[in-house]
Scaffold this active site. Structure first.
Site, PDB file in Angstrom:
ATOM      1  N   ASP A  16      -6.883  -1.046   1.154  1.00 43.92           N
ATOM      2  CA  ASP A  16      -5.417  -1.085   1.035  1.00 43.92           C
ATOM      3  C   ASP A  16      -4.985  -2.558   1.058  1.00 43.92           C
ATOM      4  O   ASP A  16      -5.737  -3.431   1.506  1.00 43.92           O
ATOM      5  CB  ASP A  16      -4.751  -0.330   2.197  1.00 43.92           C
ATOM      6  CG  ASP A  16      -3.229  -0.341   2.083  1.00 43.92           C
ATOM      7  OD1 ASP A  16      -2.709  -0.110   0.971  1.00 43.92           O
ATOM      8  OD2 ASP A  16      -2.544  -0.592   3.095  1.00 43.92           O
ATOM      9  N   SER A  17      -3.749  -2.784   0.633  1.00 46.27           N
ATOM     10  CA  SER A  17      -3.215  -4.147   0.681  1.00 46.27           C
ATOM     11  C   SER A  17      -3.099  -4.626   2.135  1.00 46.27           C
ATOM     12  O   SER A  17      -3.106  -5.828   2.385  1.00 46.27           O
ATOM     13  CB  SER A  17      -1.843  -4.193   0.013  1.00 46.27           C
ATOM     14  OG  SER A  17      -0.956  -3.311   0.676  1.00 46.27           O
ATOM     15  N   TYR A  48       1.697  -5.920  -1.782  1.00 47.38           N
ATOM     16  CA  TYR A  48       1.407  -5.944  -3.212  1.00 47.38           C
ATOM     17  C   TYR A  48       2.605  -5.426  -4.022  1.00 47.38           C
ATOM     18  O   TYR A  48       2.704  -5.682  -5.206  1.00 47.38           O
ATOM     19  CB  TYR A  48       0.232  -5.003  -3.527  1.00 47.38           C
ATOM     20  CG  TYR A  48      -1.152  -5.531  -3.263  1.00 47.38           C
ATOM     21  CD1 TYR A  48      -1.387  -6.672  -2.509  1.00 47.38           C
ATOM     22  CD2 TYR A  48      -2.258  -4.855  -3.796  1.00 47.38           C
ATOM     23  CE1 TYR A  48      -2.677  -7.116  -2.276  1.00 47.38           C
ATOM     24  CE2 TYR A  48      -3.545  -5.300  -3.582  1.00 47.38           C
ATOM     25  CZ  TYR A  48      -3.762  -6.419  -2.816  1.00 47.38           C
ATOM     26  OH  TYR A  48      -5.049  -6.855  -2.596  1.00 47.38           O
ATOM     27  N   CYS A  79      -4.148   2.963  -1.491  1.00 46.76           N
ATOM     28  CA  CYS A  79      -2.911   2.216  -1.720  1.00 46.76           C
ATOM     29  C   CYS A  79      -2.324   2.753  -3.016  1.00 46.76           C
ATOM     30  O   CYS A  79      -3.006   2.732  -4.058  1.00 46.76           O
ATOM     31  CB  CYS A  79      -3.247   0.731  -1.842  1.00 46.76           C
ATOM     32  SG  CYS A  79      -1.846  -0.294  -2.321  1.00 46.76           S
ATOM     33  N   ASN A  80      -1.106   3.235  -2.960  1.00 51.33           N
ATOM     34  CA  ASN A  80      -0.481   3.806  -4.157  1.00 51.33           C
ATOM     35  C   ASN A  80      -0.246   2.738  -5.218  1.00 51.33           C
ATOM     36  O   ASN A  80      -0.429   2.968  -6.406  1.00 51.33           O
ATOM     37  CB  ASN A  80       0.855   4.453  -3.800  1.00 51.33           C
ATOM     38  CG  ASN A  80       0.652   5.700  -2.983  1.00 51.33           C
ATOM     39  OD1 ASN A  80       0.592   6.796  -3.515  1.00 51.33           O
ATOM     40  ND2 ASN A  80       0.515   5.561  -1.673  1.00 51.33           N
ATOM     41  N   THR A  81       0.203   1.564  -4.766  1.00 50.80           N
ATOM     42  CA  THR A  81       0.523   0.498  -5.714  1.00 50.80           C
ATOM     43  C   THR A  81      -0.734   0.112  -6.496  1.00 50.80           C
ATOM     44  O   THR A  81      -0.699  -0.001  -7.725  1.00 50.80           O
ATOM     45  CB  THR A  81       1.070  -0.720  -4.954  1.00 50.80           C
ATOM     46  OG1 THR A  81       2.067  -0.265  -4.041  1.00 50.80           O
ATOM     47  CG2 THR A  81       1.668  -1.731  -5.884  1.00 50.80           C
ATOM     48  N   GLU A 164       4.087  -4.325   8.029  1.00 51.26           N
ATOM     49  CA  GLU A 164       3.177  -5.482   8.117  1.00 51.26           C
ATOM     50  C   GLU A 164       3.647  -6.472   9.190  1.00 51.26           C
ATOM     51  O   GLU A 164       2.854  -7.203   9.763  1.00 51.26           O
ATOM     52  CB  GLU A 164       3.057  -6.179   6.757  1.00 51.26           C
ATOM     53  CG  GLU A 164       2.306  -5.365   5.701  1.00 51.26           C
ATOM     54  CD  GLU A 164       0.805  -5.234   5.955  1.00 51.26           C
ATOM     55  OE1 GLU A 164       0.156  -6.228   6.304  1.00 51.26           O
ATOM     56  OE2 GLU A 164       0.284  -4.102   5.811  1.00 51.26           O
ATOM     57  N   CYS A 198       3.566   5.888  -0.425  1.00 57.27           N
ATOM     58  CA  CYS A 198       3.033   4.580  -0.034  1.00 57.27           C
ATOM     59  C   CYS A 198       2.347   4.818   1.296  1.00 57.27           C
ATOM     60  O   CYS A 198       2.916   5.448   2.198  1.00 57.27           O
ATOM     61  CB  CYS A 198       4.158   3.562   0.126  1.00 57.27           C
ATOM     62  SG  CYS A 198       3.595   2.025   0.894  1.00 57.27           S
ATOM     63  N   THR A 199       1.113   4.320   1.422  1.00 55.56           N
ATOM     64  CA  THR A 199       0.332   4.653   2.611  1.00 55.56           C
ATOM     65  C   THR A 199       0.861   3.979   3.877  1.00 55.56           C
ATOM     66  O   THR A 199       0.467   4.330   4.985  1.00 55.56           O
ATOM     67  CB  THR A 199      -1.147   4.306   2.389  1.00 55.56           C
ATOM     68  OG1 THR A 199      -1.254   2.927   2.003  1.00 55.56           O
ATOM     69  CG2 THR A 199      -1.744   5.168   1.300  1.00 55.56           C
ATOM     70  N   HIS A 200       1.760   3.021   3.717  1.00 55.54           N
ATOM     71  CA  HIS A 200       2.404   2.425   4.889  1.00 55.54           C
ATOM     72  C   HIS A 200       3.496   3.336   5.464  1.00 55.54           C
ATOM     73  O   HIS A 200       3.830   3.234   6.648  1.00 55.54           O
ATOM     74  CB  HIS A 200       3.079   1.098   4.532  1.00 55.54           C
ATOM     75  CG  HIS A 200       2.144  -0.063   4.377  1.00 55.54           C
ATOM     76  ND1 HIS A 200       1.218  -0.156   3.370  1.00 55.54           N
ATOM     77  CD2 HIS A 200       2.019  -1.202   5.112  1.00 55.54           C
ATOM     78  CE1 HIS A 200       0.562  -1.303   3.481  1.00 55.54           C
ATOM     79  NE2 HIS A 200       1.036  -1.958   4.535  1.00 55.54           N
TER      80      HIS A 200
HETATM   81  N1  DGL Z   1       0.087   0.819   1.150  1.00 50.57           N
HETATM   82  C1  DGL Z   1       0.482   0.338  -0.148  1.00 50.57           C
HETATM   83  C2  DGL Z   1       0.914   1.508  -1.045  1.00 50.57           C
HETATM   84  O1  DGL Z   1       0.529   2.590  -0.787  1.00 50.57           O
HETATM   85  C3  DGL Z   1       1.521  -0.700   0.065  1.00 50.57           C
HETATM   86  C4  DGL Z   1       1.696  -1.582  -1.065  1.00 50.57           C
HETATM   87  C5  DGL Z   1       2.173  -2.964  -0.722  1.00 50.57           C
HETATM   88  O2  DGL Z   1       1.377  -3.743  -0.243  1.00 50.57           O
HETATM   89  O3  DGL Z   1       3.336  -3.240  -1.030  1.00 50.57           O
HETATM   90  O4  DGL Z   1       1.582   1.375  -2.027  1.00 50.57           O
END
Ligand code: DGL
Length: 283
Positions: A16-17, A48, A79-81, A164, A198-200
């Site tokens: 993940d990011s 990201y 990470c979805n992005t 973050e 988004c996994t966050h």
């Molecule tokens: N966890 C990432 C996602 O699922 C976050 C992307 C990011 O870093 O902005 O999209």
């Protein structure tokens, strides 16, 4: 690379990011505890979400190659992005050259597959980063499975920085959470299911729940990604045999190990140690 090392079992890579992929890893570990994992958070370059396609692809490919260099045969882009922007190109263009036996999987398809059975009204909302929302990946995946679903999307660019920067449970986060929940629900009054794309975002779940009517289901992806991975491994015996099983997890970050350890231990509710790594590997 020799044939021997190509067929040597290795840990499952989870990328993940930043910290968000931990919400996926913890669900995967609940369902598949016997496997080994390497978690990689590119915290030094997160978020990201608002970055260009080219950069997200470049960073994600670096991460995947680094995980392969650590012995992973299978990598989950948690990470979805990165799944939206880089997964297909990596699967179609890069993997055949790197090693056609290795596999990289994402999180969007398993989520789409589960959500079509959850919504009663067939009106679904997707919340995600700017990159995920602009890619229209959720619309494409869901429409491939079920044509009669109305999908409403909303980018929530402040939510990842809240996580973050450890602000996700502080009072200031309420403003940004309410802003986007109100906005998306106002776009379509029949929405009965919201995908946290988004996994966050599961880390903001308590606050999201506070501002969402009870009748609306909130979908965190971890459980569905974990079930999908279990199913994948049961259908792909060779890959399953290439995933080592000693119940060990290694945590790696591109940020300082101490910073990562502190928040990751809190989020996982267990004390972990991490390694700081450099993703630029010699080819
Ligand atoms: N966890 C990432 C996602 O699922 C976050 C992307 C990011 O870093 O902005 O999209």
């Amino acid at each position: 690379m020799t044939n021997n090392s190509r067929l040597k079992p290795g840990p499952i890579g989870v990328f993940d990011s930043g910290y968000g992929g931990l919400t996926i890893l913890s669900e995967i570990k609940k369902l598949l505890p016997e496997y080994d994992y390497i978690y990689l958070g590119d915290n030094a370059r997160a978020p990201y979400g608002s970055r260009s396609f080219e950069l997200i692809y470049e960073f994600t490919l670096q991460a995947v190659k680094w995980l392969f260099s650590q012995g992973c045969q299978l990598v989950i882009i948690a990470c979805n992005t990165a799944s939206a922007k880089a997964l297909r190109t990596i699967q179609q263009n890069d993997l055949p050259q790197i090693d056609p036996l290795k596999r990289v999987l994402g999180v969007i398809r398993p989520t789409a597959e589960c959500v079509i059975n959850i919504s009663q009204t067939k009106h679904i909302a997707v919340l995600g980063t700017i990159g995920t929302i602009l890619s229209e990946s959720y619309e494409k995946e869901i429409e491939r499975l079920e044509k009669n679903i109305k999908i409403t999307t909303e980018a929530c660019p402040m939510w990842v920085p809240l996580v973050e920067n450890r602000e996700y449970d502080k009072p200031g986060a309420d403003y940004f959470v309410k802003q986007h929940i109100d906005s998306v629900l106002a776009k379509d009054k029949e929405i009965d299911t919201i995908i946290l794309g988004c996994t966050h975002y599961p880390l903001l779940l308590d606050k999201i729940r506070n501002y969402t009517p009870e009748a609306v289901s909130l979908i965190s992806q971890g459980e569905y990604v974990a079930k999908s991975l279990k199913d994948y491994l049961s259908r792909h015996q060779l890959m399953d045999s290439l995933c080592s099983k000693n119940n060990e997890t290694l945590y790696c970050t591109t940020e300082s190990a101490e910073i990562f350890e502190s928040l990751a231990s809190f989020l996982l509710d267990e004390s972990i140690t991490a390694n700081k790594v450099n993703l630029k590997i010699k080819e």
